[in-house]
Design a protein around this motif. Structure first.
Motif, PDB file in Angstrom:
ATOM      1  N   TYR A  83       0.844  -1.183   0.000  1.00 46.77           N
ATOM      2  CA  TYR A  83       0.000   0.000   0.000  1.00 46.77           C
ATOM      3  C   TYR A  83       0.887   1.244   0.000  1.00 46.77           C
ATOM      4  N   ASP A  84       0.462   2.232  -0.765  1.00 46.80           N
ATOM      5  CA  ASP A  84       1.216   3.489  -0.847  1.00 46.80           C
ATOM      6  C   ASP A  84       1.008   4.355   0.383  1.00 46.80           C
ATOM      7  N   LEU A  85      -0.151   4.222   1.014  1.00 48.61           N
ATOM      8  CA  LEU A  85      -0.458   4.994   2.215  1.00 48.61           C
ATOM      9  C   LEU A  85      -1.271   4.120   3.156  1.00 48.61           C
ATOM     10  N   ILE A  86      -0.889   4.107   4.415  1.00 46.38           N
ATOM     11  CA  ILE A  86      -1.663   3.403   5.447  1.00 46.38           C
ATOM     12  C   ILE A  86      -2.055   4.425   6.506  1.00 46.38           C
ATOM     13  N   PHE A  87      -3.358   4.490   6.789  1.00 43.08           N
ATOM     14  CA  PHE A  87      -3.880   5.424   7.793  1.00 43.08           C
ATOM     15  C   PHE A  87      -4.335   4.621   8.994  1.00 43.08           C
ATOM     16  N   MET A  88      -3.691   4.849  10.122  1.00 44.90           N
ATOM     17  CA  MET A  88      -3.973   4.135  11.365  1.00 44.90           C
ATOM     18  C   MET A  88      -4.862   5.001  12.256  1.00 44.90           C
ATOM     19  N   ASP A  89      -6.082   4.513  12.518  1.00 46.61           N
ATOM     20  CA  ASP A  89      -7.024   5.267  13.356  1.00 46.61           C
ATOM     21  C   ASP A  89      -7.955   4.284  14.056  1.00 46.61           C
ATOM     22  N   ALA A  90      -7.362   3.286  14.703  1.00 42.14           N
ATOM     23  CA  ALA A  90      -8.135   2.239  15.368  1.00 42.14           C
ATOM     24  C   ALA A  90      -7.921   2.351  16.878  1.00 42.14           C
ATOM     25  N   ALA A  91      -8.033   1.230  17.581  1.00 40.46           N
ATOM     26  CA  ALA A  91      -7.823   1.216  19.028  1.00 40.46           C
ATOM     27  C   ALA A  91      -6.394   1.656  19.336  1.00 40.46           C
ATOM     28  N   LYS A  92      -6.238   2.703  20.113  1.00 41.74           N
ATOM     29  CA  LYS A  92      -4.922   3.314  20.307  1.00 41.74           C
ATOM     30  C   LYS A  92      -3.944   2.372  21.002  1.00 41.74           C
ATOM     31  N   GLY A  93      -4.448   1.517  21.881  1.00 38.65           N
ATOM     32  CA  GLY A  93      -3.578   0.589  22.570  1.00 38.65           C
ATOM     33  C   GLY A  93      -3.058  -0.524  21.685  1.00 38.65           C
ATOM     34  N   GLN A  94      -3.588  -0.635  20.458  1.00 42.56           N
ATOM     35  CA  GLN A  94      -3.183  -1.697  19.548  1.00 42.56           C
ATOM     36  C   GLN A  94      -2.206  -1.230  18.472  1.00 42.56           C
ATOM     37  N   TYR A  95      -1.940   0.065  18.402  1.00 40.53           N
ATOM     38  CA  TYR A  95      -1.058   0.579  17.354  1.00 40.53           C
ATOM     39  C   TYR A  95       0.267  -0.177  17.313  1.00 40.53           C
ATOM     40  N   VAL A  96       0.888  -0.341  18.480  1.00 40.24           N
ATOM     41  CA  VAL A  96       2.206  -0.972  18.521  1.00 40.24           C
ATOM     42  C   VAL A  96       2.122  -2.437  18.092  1.00 40.24           C
ATOM     43  N   ASN A  97       0.983  -3.090  18.345  1.00 40.60           N
ATOM     44  CA  ASN A  97       0.808  -4.476  17.923  1.00 40.60           C
ATOM     45  C   ASN A  97       0.565  -4.592  16.419  1.00 40.60           C
ATOM     46  N   PHE A  98      -0.045  -3.557  15.833  1.00 41.34           N
ATOM     47  CA  PHE A  98      -0.296  -3.552  14.392  1.00 41.34           C
ATOM     48  C   PHE A  98       0.966  -3.233  13.581  1.00 41.34           C
ATOM     49  N   LEU A  99       1.973  -2.642  14.230  1.00 35.98           N
ATOM     50  CA  LEU A  99       3.112  -2.093  13.499  1.00 35.98           C
ATOM     51  C   LEU A  99       3.865  -3.111  12.640  1.00 35.98           C
ATOM     52  N   PRO A 100       4.173  -4.319  13.116  1.00 35.72           N
ATOM     53  CA  PRO A 100       4.928  -5.249  12.263  1.00 35.72           C
ATOM     54  C   PRO A 100       4.226  -5.556  10.942  1.00 35.72           C
ATOM     55  N   ASP A 101       2.923  -5.848  10.974  1.00 35.78           N
ATOM     56  CA  ASP A 101       2.201  -6.114   9.732  1.00 35.78           C
ATOM     57  C   ASP A 101       2.066  -4.855   8.894  1.00 35.78           C
ATOM     58  N   THR A 102       1.909  -3.724   9.561  1.00 37.31           N
ATOM     59  CA  THR A 102       1.801  -2.463   8.827  1.00 37.31           C
ATOM     60  C   THR A 102       3.069  -2.194   8.017  1.00 37.31           C
ATOM     61  N   LEU A 103       4.222  -2.417   8.633  1.00 37.71           N
ATOM     62  CA  LEU A 103       5.487  -2.226   7.926  1.00 37.71           C
ATOM     63  C   LEU A 103       5.634  -3.211   6.773  1.00 37.71           C
ATOM     64  N   ARG A 104       5.186  -4.431   6.990  1.00 37.21           N
ATOM     65  CA  ARG A 104       5.250  -5.440   5.923  1.00 37.21           C
ATOM     66  C   ARG A 104       4.417  -5.024   4.723  1.00 37.21           C
ATOM     67  N   LEU A 105       3.302  -4.355   4.967  1.00 33.96           N
ATOM     68  CA  LEU A 105       2.359  -3.999   3.908  1.00 33.96           C
ATOM     69  C   LEU A 105       2.668  -2.664   3.236  1.00 33.96           C
ATOM     70  N   LEU A 106       3.528  -1.863   3.851  1.00 32.45           N
ATOM     71  CA  LEU A 106       3.794  -0.520   3.344  1.00 32.45           C
ATOM     72  C   LEU A 106       4.869  -0.556   2.267  1.00 32.45           C
ATOM     73  N   SER A 107       4.583   0.071   1.137  1.00 30.56           N
ATOM     74  CA  SER A 107       5.532   0.074   0.023  1.00 30.56           C
ATOM     75  C   SER A 107       6.722   0.980   0.338  1.00 30.56           C
ATOM     76  N   PRO A 108       7.901   0.707  -0.254  1.00 24.03           N
ATOM     77  CA  PRO A 108       9.040   1.625  -0.105  1.00 24.03           C
ATOM     78  C   PRO A 108       8.646   3.029  -0.563  1.00 24.03           C
ATOM     79  N   GLY A 109       8.924   4.013   0.265  1.00 26.09           N
ATOM     80  CA  GLY A 109       8.504   5.374  -0.037  1.00 26.09           C
ATOM     81  C   GLY A 109       7.079   5.671   0.378  1.00 26.09           C
ATOM     82  N   GLY A 110       6.381   4.648   0.870  1.00 27.06           N
ATOM     83  CA  GLY A 110       4.994   4.822   1.291  1.00 27.06           C
ATOM     84  C   GLY A 110       4.878   5.562   2.613  1.00 27.06           C
ATOM     85  N   LEU A 111       3.685   6.076   2.874  1.00 27.72           N
ATOM     86  CA  LEU A 111       3.424   6.846   4.088  1.00 27.72           C
ATOM     87  C   LEU A 111       2.586   6.048   5.075  1.00 27.72           C
ATOM     88  N   LEU A 112       2.989   6.083   6.337  1.00 23.96           N
ATOM     89  CA  LEU A 112       2.181   5.585   7.442  1.00 23.96           C
ATOM     90  C   LEU A 112       1.748   6.793   8.261  1.00 23.96           C
TER      91      LEU A 112
END
Length: 219
Positions: free
Chosen positions: A125-154
């Motif tokens: 994904y070129d852009l990932i927008f995180m706006d879910a349960a705030k306590g889960q952000y850190v748990n979502f991060l590994p998969d988020t990084l896997r899914l984010l394209s080089p040069g993409g925005l989180l």
């Protein structure tokens, strides 16, 4: 520097606003106490969409679909958006809003827990927008990084928690201490991770904007 309230009021007066339908959905959200992204955050997203021109977007936390619709409205023609929501009462409202905007073919809503769904997605994904349960952000991060394209925005919203994240964990209410500590952990991770270049912005309730560096390692 003027006080924060006066500054926010002045900056809000400069906001160009959205389409009439988005304004209507925003009013409906406010009337029904559904949290949506704040005015300054909306402006930041519009700016980043114009700058980055993403053709694939992943949103973690759909609610009633306001931010997905905003991104769809201001992203380039042909951009595809995938959004995730687990709160059953909000899912039909989001689908109805996508139909109202004629965006049901451009926005894919996945129902369920993001922790499970993220593991099944391929990306990138070129852009990932995180706006879910705030306590889960850190748990979502590994998969988020896997899914984010080089040069993409989180882009991660509500990271300052109305200022609570600045306080000692003992200064916040006991029921919020876990979220407080996890958000601090998340902020440290995204600002120190070797795969990301991150800035923390005092926009809305706090936003981090991270760029995925192009590198040889897999994270």
């Amino acid at each position: 520097m003027q006080n924060d309230e006066r500054m926010h009021t002045f900056l809000a007066s400069l906001d160009a606003g959205n389409t009439p339908l988005l304004d209507q959905i925003e009013r409906e959200a406010l009337e029904t106490n559904v949290p949506i992204i704040r005015t300054q955050t909306q402006g930041l997203l519009r700016f980043l969409l114009a700058l980055r021109k993403p053709m694939s977007i992943l949103e973690i936390g759909c609610a009633i679909g306001f931010s997905a619709l905003l991104m769809s409205e201001y992203a380039p023609r042909g951009c595809r958006i995938t959004t995730i929501e687990k709160y059953e009462k909000r899912i039909p409202v989001a689908r109805k809003n996508f139909e109202r905007a004629g965006k049901e073919e451009e926005i894919t809503l996945l129902e369920g827990d993001a922790a499970d769904i993220l593991k099944e997605l391929d990306g990138p994904y070129d852009l990932i927008f995180m706006d879910a349960a705030k306590g889960q952000y850190v748990n979502f991060l590994p998969d988020t990084l896997r899914l984010l394209s080089p040069g993409g925005l989180l882009v991660s919203d509500n990271v300052l928690q109305d200022g609570d994240v600045l306080e000692s964990r003992f200064a916040v209410t006991r029921r919020n201490r876990t979220i407080h500590s996890r958000m601090r952990e998340y902020l440290y991770e995204v600002t120190h991770h070797e795969a990301l270049e991150t800035i923390v912005l005092p926009v809305g309730d706090g936003v981090t904007v991270s760029v995925r560096k192009a590198c040889k390692k897999n994270f």
